[in-house]
Motif scaffolding. Structure first.
Motif, short mmCIF file in Angstrom:
data_model
loop_
_atom_site.label_atom_id
_atom_site.label_comp_id
_atom_site.label_asym_id
_atom_site.label_seq_id
_atom_site.Cartn_x
_atom_site.Cartn_y
_atom_site.Cartn_z
N PRO A 126 0.92 -1.06 0.04
CA PRO A 126 -0.08 -0.24 0.01
C PRO A 126 1.01 1.32 0.02
O PRO A 126 1.94 1.33 0.71
CB PRO A 126 -0.71 -0.25 1.28
N ILE A 127 0.63 2.22 -0.90
CA ILE A 127 1.22 3.55 -0.99
C ILE A 127 0.24 4.58 -1.14
O ILE A 127 -0.63 4.45 -1.92
CB ILE A 127 2.34 3.54 -2.26
N TYR A 128 0.58 5.39 -0.31
CA TYR A 128 -0.56 6.51 -0.10
C TYR A 128 0.38 7.71 -0.90
O TYR A 128 1.70 8.03 -0.94
CB TYR A 128 -0.68 7.32 1.16
N GLU A 129 -0.76 8.40 -1.56
CA GLU A 129 -0.12 9.66 -2.64
C GLU A 129 -1.05 11.19 -1.99
O GLU A 129 -2.23 10.90 -1.69
CB GLU A 129 -0.36 9.55 -3.86
N PHE A 130 -0.46 12.12 -2.34
CA PHE A 130 -1.05 13.38 -1.82
C PHE A 130 -0.60 14.39 -2.49
O PHE A 130 0.39 14.33 -2.98
CB PHE A 130 -0.72 13.59 -0.22
N GLU A 131 -1.43 15.51 -2.78
CA GLU A 131 -1.17 16.58 -3.42
C GLU A 131 -1.70 17.87 -2.76
O GLU A 131 -3.13 17.73 -2.44
CB GLU A 131 -1.79 16.55 -5.02
N TYR A 132 -0.99 18.69 -2.34
CA TYR A 132 -1.52 19.80 -1.62
C TYR A 132 -0.63 21.09 -2.10
O TYR A 132 0.46 21.06 -2.62
CB TYR A 132 -1.58 19.65 -0.05
N ILE A 133 -1.26 22.29 -1.83
CA ILE A 133 -0.52 23.66 -2.04
C ILE A 133 -0.32 24.42 -0.72
O ILE A 133 -1.27 24.24 0.09
CB ILE A 133 -1.37 24.55 -2.96
N ILE A 134 0.68 25.18 -1.00
CA ILE A 134 1.11 26.04 0.34
C ILE A 134 1.62 27.26 -0.10
O ILE A 134 2.32 27.22 -1.09
CB ILE A 134 2.20 25.21 1.29
#
Length: 246
Positions: free
Chosen positions: A181-189
């Motif tokens: 299992p691999i988690y992926e995320f995208e977010y902005i700062i």
């Protein structure tokens, strides 16, 4: 550095696991299927352009076609061909046990706190980094869902004095080699240190080690992340895996 801070919050959270908590099933990305372009779109220009534009357009259309065919799972497209067209090369750390694709022009640099770090030429703020450290859990799933981990990451960013805004864009779970299992995320700062940045992250736990990939790229209103560069960075994100399982 965003890579170090992201790892710190994940490591501390995983080390302080609380038994008895059950989280909802991980959410996944909604797949966007791109239609394969008709041959006429590749060979015919709708608007007059100079001949010097044609190689660029042809390569861009080829890249888009390869991505679309890869997403649709067509058998005549290999990941190696896609990586070659996007000028990506394989990097494997056999000692730490992870692998990923990286832009061939990005240089490896030494950075305290990072297991490995690659920077874009003349744009050091755009970088790809990996941190590896031991944790108590045997699986990331035992800690929580991708949404739960994404919220933890963004909450940590919001607590920084330099942060003006932080927002999760996407989160997902995929299976790596051997079903890892691999988690992926995208977010902005948006920060007083460097302005707007887009961050793509991936994390997994293997052999009681936490592996965290952070891809940081400037995404300012006056110079936004263009679609072609975004495709390249997403391929890097999706390539992150345990080396022994690939």
């Amino acid at each position: 550095m965003a890579l170090t801070s992201s790892f710190t919050v994940l490591q501390s959270s995983l080390s302080l696991r609380r038994d008895g908590l059950i989280y909802s099933s991980p959410k996944t990305f909604v797949s966007i299927l791109l239609s394969k372009p008709k041959s006429s779109l590749v060979t015919q220009n709708c608007n007059p352009r100079s001949s010097s534009d044609e190689p660029f357009l042809t390569k861009r259309m080829l890249n888009l076609t390869l991505v679309a065919m890869s997403i649709c799972g067509l058998p005549d497209v290999s990941s190696a061909l896609l990586a070659e067209e996007m000028e990506l090369e394989r990097y494997t750390d056999s000692k730490e046990g992870f692998t990923l694709l990286k832009p061939s022009s990005w240089m490896k640099v030494d950075k305290a706190g990072a297991t490995v770090l690659f920077q874009e030429a003349n744009m050091g703020s755009n970088n790809i980094g990996v941190v590896v450290n031991p944790v108590r859990l045997e699986s990331l799933e035992k800690f929580g869902s991708p949404q739960f981990v994404a919220d933890k990451l963004v909450q940590a960013e919001k607590r920084k004095e330099s942060t003006k805004e932080a927002e999760v864009i996407k989160f997902a779970e995929r299976s790596g080699g051997g079903g890892l299992p691999i988690y992926e995320f995208e977010y902005i700062i948006d920060s007083t240190r460097g302005g707007m940045k887009r961050i793509f992250s991936a994390a997994f736990v293997a052999s009681k080690k936490l592996y965290l990939l952070n891809i940081v790229h400037s995404d300012k209103p006056e110079s936004p992340l263009d679609p072609h560069k975004r495709m390249i960075l997403e391929q890097v994100l999706h390539s992150f895996d345990a080396a022994t399982l690939v």
